[in-house]
Design a protein around this motif. Structure first.
Motif, PDB file in Angstrom:
ATOM      1  N   LYS A   1      -5.172   0.286  -4.377  1.00 38.44           N
ATOM      2  CA  LYS A   1      -5.033   0.729  -2.991  1.00 38.44           C
ATOM      3  C   LYS A   1      -6.285   0.393  -2.188  1.00 38.44           C
ATOM      4  CE  LYS A   1      -4.390   4.824  -0.092  1.00 38.44           C
ATOM      5  NZ  LYS A   1      -4.259   6.287  -0.051  1.00 38.44           N
TER       6      LYS A   1
ATOM      7  N   ILE B   1       0.838  -1.201   0.000  1.00 34.00           N
ATOM      8  CA  ILE B   1       0.000   0.000   0.000  1.00 34.00           C
ATOM      9  C   ILE B   1       0.874   1.252   0.000  1.00 34.00           C
ATOM     10  CG2 ILE B   1      -1.617   1.347   1.406  1.00 34.00           C
ATOM     11  CD1 ILE B   1      -2.863  -1.329   2.287  1.00 34.00           C
TER      12      ILE B   1
ATOM     13  N   SER C   1      -6.405  -3.426  -1.671  1.00 34.89           N
ATOM     14  CA  SER C   1      -5.340  -3.841  -0.750  1.00 34.89           C
ATOM     15  C   SER C   1      -5.657  -3.406   0.678  1.00 34.89           C
ATOM     16  CB  SER C   1      -3.994  -3.252  -1.187  1.00 34.89           C
ATOM     17  OG  SER C   1      -3.640  -3.712  -2.471  1.00 34.89           O
ATOM     18  N   THR C   2      -6.234  -2.209   0.825  1.00 34.46           N
ATOM     19  CA  THR C   2      -6.623  -1.733   2.158  1.00 34.46           C
ATOM     20  C   THR C   2      -7.712  -2.623   2.739  1.00 34.46           C
ATOM     21  OG1 THR C   2      -6.087   0.541   1.518  1.00 34.46           O
ATOM     22  CG2 THR C   2      -7.490   0.250   3.449  1.00 34.46           C
TER      23      THR C   2
END
Length: 638
Positions: free
Chosen positions: A383, A313, A386-387
């Motif tokens: 992002k 990230i 992935s978060t």
């Protein structure tokens, strides 16, 4: 909307150095003209006026003479209330302001027994900032922009003061780009024109407060949920009461079993029964130890995954930042063009703008922009996903850690049982020991339930409050949207009136700009900071100066007719001859300004303006303030 007009006037202005006044003039209602040759310091006086009222001046805008001064003192009148303000001269800084409730003459007469009220640039728990204090005296609400940045007196003065340092095609005084957001510019215009009212400000304040409390409760609940193991289920009073009831029933049964064992005779028991119990405990120890080893290894893997996700990230964020910086650099510098081939160093021939001058590939600006947005969207998607994965991993790790801790406690219990089976020779004593351990465990569980019952009560209260706040926020948002719709008709009226007044002033320009003679509409946008005449923005520099000054004069004229405007009927003009203005045109505008305002002499207003080409008919009039500064003289008597 405001029920009465706002007025902000300057009665007297003093600039001090070494305890002595180097400039001291009295200003009157109506038009005040400071006139003199170029470079005598007229702009210095106007900058000092702006600064004394709470404006911020960049360090590079202070000339050598101004920097030698110590302080500025201004007797001002806010909505009829007279007070005197004092501010130290500190170039490049934002010093506080001191307020005295009285006139400058009373201040001088009071001498050393003066009681000053000191206000800083920022609000404290004990005192308002000087901007808030001035807003209070003017009867103004402490307004915010759409992104909740507070309006200050400095921002308000950006529309009141027309200076020479700002490009003539801009409405508002120039500001450092970091703080000059479109939302701020729009808020300044809407606030002073009275277009942000109809309860919208109060609703925004309520919404901001509700959102702040909602976020606080959300954080509290998040902390509580992290404290409670996810395997324990949803925190609810009913489920916990049921668990407490079952635990008490189990405790009662164990206590009865212990009482029954206590009255039994202590018969000797063969070693075989205890040996079996020891073997069972040993087997349980082996199984639990193996499970702990497996879960510990799994925990290490999960921690590694979390670390890798965090690094990934961070890498995505770095790429997003680099991509935005690359786009900004391209927008600023344009395409990088080589004079020589980076491979063979041969001179390169020029190519059309539609081709890469190096490899001759056809270029498409839209394609470049689309590629940039596609790359940015892809990174943003990565992002986000992935978060999401990272949150799931952390939740699983939390559950895993709780389960591992529970297994380790079970292992300690099994080890205690194993030791007891090896050491105790009586089956009765062993059973008593075993039951006592269970009783202790249940009592601890009941104690935990009692603690969690209090926690659950708090959680349910927070959840109920959160739901009410959510309903409140939705209702406030709807009211704000409805109120904004109601302001549209007033906005149209104000914009139409300002357009008409500006056109009327432009048509009195004297024919220097033919387009002004046939102008139909003037459009303006505070957020974008520009004005258009019949859709056109580009004129000669002197014509743009006339357009800008006429628009600002139109705002003053409209405020004299519309009491719902907050514009304080104060106009500071230091731009009369900017950008190559000739004497005839400048003097014509001076006459137009005076004549336009004469119609409203029955209403209070104040204009303080400078000119190096004063109209002869005005030069000896009572509109002029101070001497006519000839070449070689200076406004500051240093």
């Amino acid at each position: 909307m405001t029920s009465k007009p706002s007025t902000f006037f300057i009665n007297r202005f003093v600039i001090a150095k070494g305890g002595k006044a180097v400039y001291d003039e009295t200003f009157h209602r109506g038009v005040n003209i400071i006139r003199g040759a170029n470079s005598v310091g007229k702009s210095t006086i106007m900058d000092f006026l702006f600064y004394s009222l709470g404006g911020d001046i960049a360090e590079d805008r202070w000339n050598e003479e101004a920097q030698t001064c110590d302080a500025v003192i201004a007797e001002i009148e806010l909505n009829g209330n007279v007070l005197t303000i004092h501010r130290e001269v500190e170039p490049g800084r934002k010093p506080p302001m001191s307020f005295y409730s009285g006139t400058y003459e009373q201040l001088c007469a009071a001498n050393s027994v003066v009681t000053w009220q000191r206000y800083g640039i920022n609000r404290t728990d004990e005192k308002l900032s000087f901007s808030q204090q001035l807003f209070e005296l003017l009867g103004w609400p402490h307004s915010q922009t759409d992104d909740f940045a507070n309006l200050t007196i400095h921002q308000i003065l950006r529309l009141v003061f027309v200076d020479q340092g700002t490009p003539v095609n801009k409405i508002l005084r120039a500001e450092h780009s970091t703080f000059d957001k479109p939302s701020m510019r729009q808020a300044i215009g809407d606030f002073l024109l009275g277009l942000d009212d109809l309860g919208i400000y109060a609703l925004k304040q309520q919404l901001s407060k509700a959102e702040s409390e909602f976020a606080k409760i959300d954080g509290q609940l998040d902390s509580i949920y992290k404290y409670v193991s996810p395997s324990e289920g949803v925190l609810r009073t009913a489920s916990l009461n049921s668990a407490v009831e079952n635990a008490n029933k189990e405790l009662k049964e164990l206590l009865a079993q212990r009482e029954a064992l206590l009255v039994q005779p202590d018969d000797s028991t063969s070693d075989a029964a205890l040996t079996i119990k020891a073997a069972q405990a040993s087997q349980e120890i082996a199984e639990l130890t193996n499970e702990i080893d497996i879960r510990t290894s799994k925990q290490a893997e999960m921690i590694n995954e979390i670390v890798e996700s965090e690094l990934f990230i961070a890498a995505i964020e770095s790429r997003i930042k680099a991509l935005k910086e690359s786009r900004a650099a391209y927008d600023f510098f344009g395409e990088v063009r080589f004079k020589f081939c980076p491979s063979c160093l041969s001179a390169l021939t020029e190519s059309s703008k539609e081709q890469c001058h190096l490899c001759k590939t056809e270029l498409d600006k839209n394609s470049r922009a689309a590629s940039y947005l596609a790359a940015l969207n892809e990174l943003a998607f990565q992002k986000k996903e992935s978060t999401k994965v990272l949150v799931e991993l952390r939740t699983k790790l939390s559950e895993h850690a709780h389960y591992l801790a529970s297994t380790q406690r079970a292992l300690q219990t099994a080890k205690s049982t194993h030791i007891a089976a090896l050491r105790i020779s009586s089956d009765r004593v062993f059973k008593l020991n075993e039951i006592s351990a269970k009783i202790g465990a249940i009592e601890e569980r009941i104690s935990n339930y009692d603690t969690k019952t209090k926690l659950v009560s708090a959680v349910e209260g927070l959840i109920e409050r959160k739901q009410k706040l959510n309903t409140t926020m939705l209702g406030l948002a709807e009211q704000i949207n409805a109120s904004k719709a109601q302001t549209s008709s007033r906005r149209e009226s104000i914009e139409s009136n300002l357009s008409e007044k500006t056109i009327e002033l432009l048509k009195k320009d004297g024919g220097f700009e033919p387009a002004f003679n046939v102008a139909q509409t003037v459009m303006f946008d505070f957020g974008k900071d520009f004005m258009l005449v019949d859709g056109r923005s580009k004129f000669s520099a002197s014509s743009e100066t006339i357009l800008k000054n006429s628009f600002h004069l139109a705002i003053l004229l409209e405020s004299l007719e519309d009491d719902s405007m907050r514009y304080p009927r104060l106009f500071l003009l230091d731009n009369t001859e900017d950008k190559g203005m000739g004497p005839d045109r400048s003097q014509n505008f001076q006459r137009v300004l005076v004549e336009a305002l004469e119609v409203h002499d029955d209403k209070p207003y104040q204009v303080i303006m400078t000119t190096s080409m004063v109209d002869p008919s005005l030069d000896k009039s009572n509109l002029c303030v101070g001497p006519h500064y000839k070449k070689g003289m200076h406004t500051l008597n240093i």
